[in-house]
Design a protein around this motif. Structure first.
Motif, PDB file in Angstrom:
ATOM      1  N   GLU A  78      -9.692 -29.632 -45.050  1.00  0.00           N
ATOM      2  CA  GLU A  78      -8.688 -30.263 -45.710  1.00  0.00           C
ATOM      3  C   GLU A  78      -8.185 -31.836 -44.979  1.00  0.00           C
ATOM      4  O   GLU A  78      -7.466 -32.605 -45.329  1.00  0.00           O
ATOM      5  N   GLY A  79      -8.824 -31.990 -43.934  1.00  0.00           N
ATOM      6  CA  GLY A  79      -8.703 -33.319 -43.123  1.00  0.00           C
ATOM      7  C   GLY A  79      -9.930 -33.536 -42.379  1.00  0.00           C
ATOM      8  O   GLY A  79     -10.949 -33.731 -42.926  1.00  0.00           O
ATOM      9  N   ALA A  80      -9.622 -33.610 -40.920  1.00  0.00           N
ATOM     10  CA  ALA A  80     -10.890 -34.183 -39.943  1.00  0.00           C
ATOM     11  C   ALA A  80     -11.039 -33.156 -38.717  1.00  0.00           C
ATOM     12  O   ALA A  80     -10.292 -32.400 -38.555  1.00  0.00           O
ATOM     13  N   ILE A  81     -12.206 -33.105 -38.651  1.00  0.00           N
ATOM     14  CA  ILE A  81     -12.677 -32.318 -37.223  1.00  0.00           C
ATOM     15  C   ILE A  81     -13.435 -33.328 -36.189  1.00  0.00           C
ATOM     16  O   ILE A  81     -14.304 -34.042 -36.640  1.00  0.00           O
ATOM     17  N   LEU A  82     -13.161 -33.159 -35.025  1.00  0.00           N
ATOM     18  CA  LEU A  82     -13.765 -33.972 -33.781  1.00  0.00           C
ATOM     19  C   LEU A  82     -14.520 -33.197 -33.229  1.00  0.00           C
ATOM     20  O   LEU A  82     -14.312 -31.892 -32.771  1.00  0.00           O
ATOM     21  N   TYR A  83     -15.725 -33.756 -33.043  1.00  0.00           N
ATOM     22  CA  TYR A  83     -16.921 -32.844 -32.531  1.00  0.00           C
ATOM     23  C   TYR A  83     -17.005 -33.119 -30.982  1.00  0.00           C
ATOM     24  O   TYR A  83     -17.740 -32.602 -30.307  1.00  0.00           O
ATOM     25  N   THR A  84     -16.533 -34.521 -30.530  1.00  0.00           N
ATOM     26  CA  THR A  84     -16.663 -34.793 -29.114  1.00  0.00           C
ATOM     27  C   THR A  84     -15.326 -35.336 -28.529  1.00  0.00           C
ATOM     28  O   THR A  84     -15.131 -36.234 -28.231  1.00  0.00           O
ATOM     29  N   ASN A  85     -14.408 -33.859 -28.708  1.00  0.00           N
ATOM     30  CA  ASN A  85     -13.243 -34.066 -28.122  1.00  0.00           C
ATOM     31  C   ASN A  85     -13.201 -33.894 -26.745  1.00  0.00           C
ATOM     32  O   ASN A  85     -13.133 -32.640 -26.343  1.00  0.00           O
ATOM     33  N   ILE A  86     -12.670 -34.863 -25.705  1.00  0.00           N
ATOM     34  CA  ILE A  86     -13.150 -34.651 -24.246  1.00  0.00           C
ATOM     35  C   ILE A  86     -11.824 -34.360 -23.778  1.00  0.00           C
ATOM     36  O   ILE A  86     -10.844 -35.359 -23.913  1.00  0.00           O
ATOM     37  N   VAL A  87     -11.493 -33.401 -22.800  1.00  0.00           N
ATOM     38  CA  VAL A  87     -10.517 -33.239 -21.809  1.00  0.00           C
ATOM     39  C   VAL A  87     -10.613 -34.332 -20.537  1.00  0.00           C
ATOM     40  O   VAL A  87     -11.800 -34.188 -20.128  1.00  0.00           O
ATOM     41  N   THR A  88      -9.577 -34.549 -20.003  1.00  0.00           N
ATOM     42  CA  THR A  88      -9.633 -35.059 -18.793  1.00  0.00           C
ATOM     43  C   THR A  88      -9.804 -34.376 -17.556  1.00  0.00           C
ATOM     44  O   THR A  88     -10.117 -34.885 -16.408  1.00  0.00           O
ATOM     45  N   ASN A  89      -9.220 -32.961 -17.633  1.00  0.00           N
ATOM     46  CA  ASN A  89      -9.248 -32.311 -16.478  1.00  0.00           C
ATOM     47  C   ASN A  89      -9.183 -30.754 -17.198  1.00  0.00           C
ATOM     48  O   ASN A  89      -8.192 -30.459 -17.733  1.00  0.00           O
ATOM     49  N   SER A  90     -10.159 -30.058 -17.083  1.00  0.00           N
ATOM     50  CA  SER A  90     -10.225 -28.764 -17.837  1.00  0.00           C
ATOM     51  C   SER A  90      -9.393 -27.472 -17.234  1.00  0.00           C
ATOM     52  O   SER A  90     -10.495 -26.487 -16.725  1.00  0.00           O
TER      53      SER A  90
END
Length: 526
Positions: A78-90
């Motif tokens: 119903e909206g958007a999906i991010l495929y390359t959402n990167i964290v800065t410190n996992s």
């Protein structure tokens, strides 16, 4: 109660509950103009559902074949999906600190878990309050403190517990709530929605403990995947050739995962703080399943070697995904409440996790590495009338971008100190200049999993990382050709120009984001 007494009061609660808590004052920040999502429209509400260690490999919207997550999928569809959402410190706490500040760990000061978040620094929810928003956080926060910028808090101390956990409320009181923590968090969130000041727009974080270790399922989900035999990941028996950091970690299912605590084989129901919180009604089905079925099955098999490792993998996934069942079910309950209450039409709903997680890839569980499975985290967002259903974003998004995007969505000014940028234009289908690399820096060593500290960048095609600490070395991966990061290309013939370019870009990112420690390391000789 003055500030000193308030801090002492919360510290006393923290000592009791192993969740060190402090409270904050107020901070002034410089602001810059914001671009509202809708012109001359009613400001939207925002619900940010934030889980723990729930990886995209376990979400069907991301193509997972392991589990079905219809309610998370609904938000994506119903909206958007991010495929390359990167964290800065996992890692858990630092990811939450980045959400609140829009800054990297080296500037917000929260580099490691189990530290205390500096409450005297700005957080983006202050800006929402200045813009007339009512703000709340329910569930897992895991910052060792109570940041300002919230009108209502009811949060778990530390990691909390899966059953009958304590919560710390806005009055600094510890209250134990009976029941399974995922259900309790949903109920407390809906209670707040019903009792809030309805004259104001709101921002609510629903912070779930699921799917954090040690993966205790709710009673209805016990045995949910017992009839499934999960295929081993292709990299389960990774030999780590050419990858020194990957070879020298302590996070394998085979050696690190514990039979008693993690997999509930002959668990200690009397003395272990993990399992001694049950009421008799809660304990009976749990004990019957794990002691009378799983433990007996384990004893009868007399496993060793690879057979034992693969049995542990199956048990790990069955528990992890059973915990995720409750998570998705509760997200559905919250979405249904929004529908029934009429809030859905003007409420932004986001689902994200604090980082990725390994589900047997490379033989691992946990996170920490710059490698794909832990670097990328799920993020789906729904905003009726603004974000077109079925939108797919493949640009590099960093979790420093979350805070400015949330401010942008509400027409709230974005402080200049925030390091991220709003990706709302991308969500709305606009073509704008966007980042070509995402910066990463991990610190926590040697405990608990012996992952060397490292920093680096992820571009659309490559990951370049500099590991340091007890050993200093580089790694380079072509993520298009090698999405599992198996082949370290650093120093190989033919990659000299690529490596030089990436090092230049890495230095640019380090300077842009003012990571002085990394700059010193970068300029030192290996």
């Amino acid at each position: 109660m003055n500030r000193k007494n308030t801090v002492l009061s919360i510290l006393a609660i923290g000592a009791l509950l192993s969740g060190l808590l402090v409270v904050s004052g107020s901070t002034t920040k410089k602001q810059e103009a914001a671009s509202p999502a809708r012109q001359n429209a009613v400001p939207p509400n925002i619900i940010f559902i934030f889980s723990d260690d729930h990886t995209s490999q376990a979400i069907s919207a991301y193509g997972s074949k392991l589990a079905k997550t219809p309610n998370i999928d609904r938000i994506a569809n119903e909206g958007a999906i991010l495929y390359t959402n990167i964290v800065t410190n996992s890692i858990c706490g630092p990811s939450r600190a980045t959400l609140l500040t829009g800054k990297f760990s080296h500037l917000n000061g929260y580099k490691l878990n189990e530290k205390v978040f500096d409450v005297n620094q700005p957080v983006f929810t202050e800006e929402l309050q200045k813009n007339g928003y009512q703000t709340a956080w329910v569930g897992k926060m895991h910052l060792g403190s109570l940041p300002h910028g919230f009108d209502y808090l009811n949060v778990l101390p530390g990691h909390g517990h899966y059953y009958n956990s304590e919560f710390i409320n806005s009055k600094n009181e510890s209250v134990r709530y009976p029941g399974y923590v995922t259900n309790v968090i949903t109920k407390l969130s809906i209670d707040w929605l019903n009792q809030r000041d309805k004259s104001k727009p709101f921002f609510l974080v629903v912070g779930h403990k699921a799917t954090h270790r040690e993966w205790l399922p709710d009673a209805p989900d016990l045995g949910a995947y017992d009839k499934v035999n999960f295929p081993l990941p292709p990299t389960f028996y990774d030999d780590y050739a050419g990858r020194e950091a990957a070879k020298d970690q302590d996070m394998t299912i085979e050696k690190t995962m514990r039979l008693k605590e993690d997999l509930k084989v002959h668990a200690d129901y009397e003395n272990s703080g993990i399992f001694n919180r049950f009421t008799p009604e809660q304990k009976n089905p749990f004990y019957d399943y794990y002691e009378n079925k799983i433990s007996k099955e384990f004893d009868a098999k007399k496993l060793s070697g690879r057979a034992l490792a693969e049995w542990k993998y199956q048990r790990y996934l069955k528990d992890y995904l059973s915990v995720a069942n409750s998570l998705d079910r509760n997200i559905g309950q919250l979405l249904n409440h929004l529908d029934k209450s009429g809030l859905a039409k003007n409420t932004v709903v986001i689902y994200a996790s604090d980082q990725g997680f390994y589900l047997g890839e490379h033989g691992w569980f946990d996170k920490r590495f710059i490698y794909e499975e832990s670097l990328k985290t799920p993020f789906v967002i729904r905003y009726p009338g603004v974000i077109k259903p079925g939108t797919q974003i493949r640009d590099l998004i960093s979790n420093i971008d979350w805070a400015p995007t949330l401010l942008n969505l509400t027409g709230t000014a974005v402080p200049k100190a925030i390091q991220g940028e709003s990706f709302l234009p991308l969500l709305k289908g606009q073509k704008i200049p966007w980042r070509k690399e995402a910066y990463y820096h991990y610190y926590e060593y040697p405990e608990p999993h012996h992952v060397y500290p490292h920093f680096g960048i992820r571009t659309d095609q490559y990951t370049l990382a500099r590991f340091y600490g007890p050993k200093n070395f580089w790694e380079l991966y072509d993520v298009k050709k090698d999405p599992h990061n198996l082949h370290n290309l650093y120093g190989m013939n033919g990659y000299e120009a690529v490596t030089a370019d990436l090092k230049t870009r890495l230095k640019g990112q380090i300077q842009k984001y003012k990571d002085d420690e990394a700059l010193t390391l970068l300029e030192s000789k290996l």
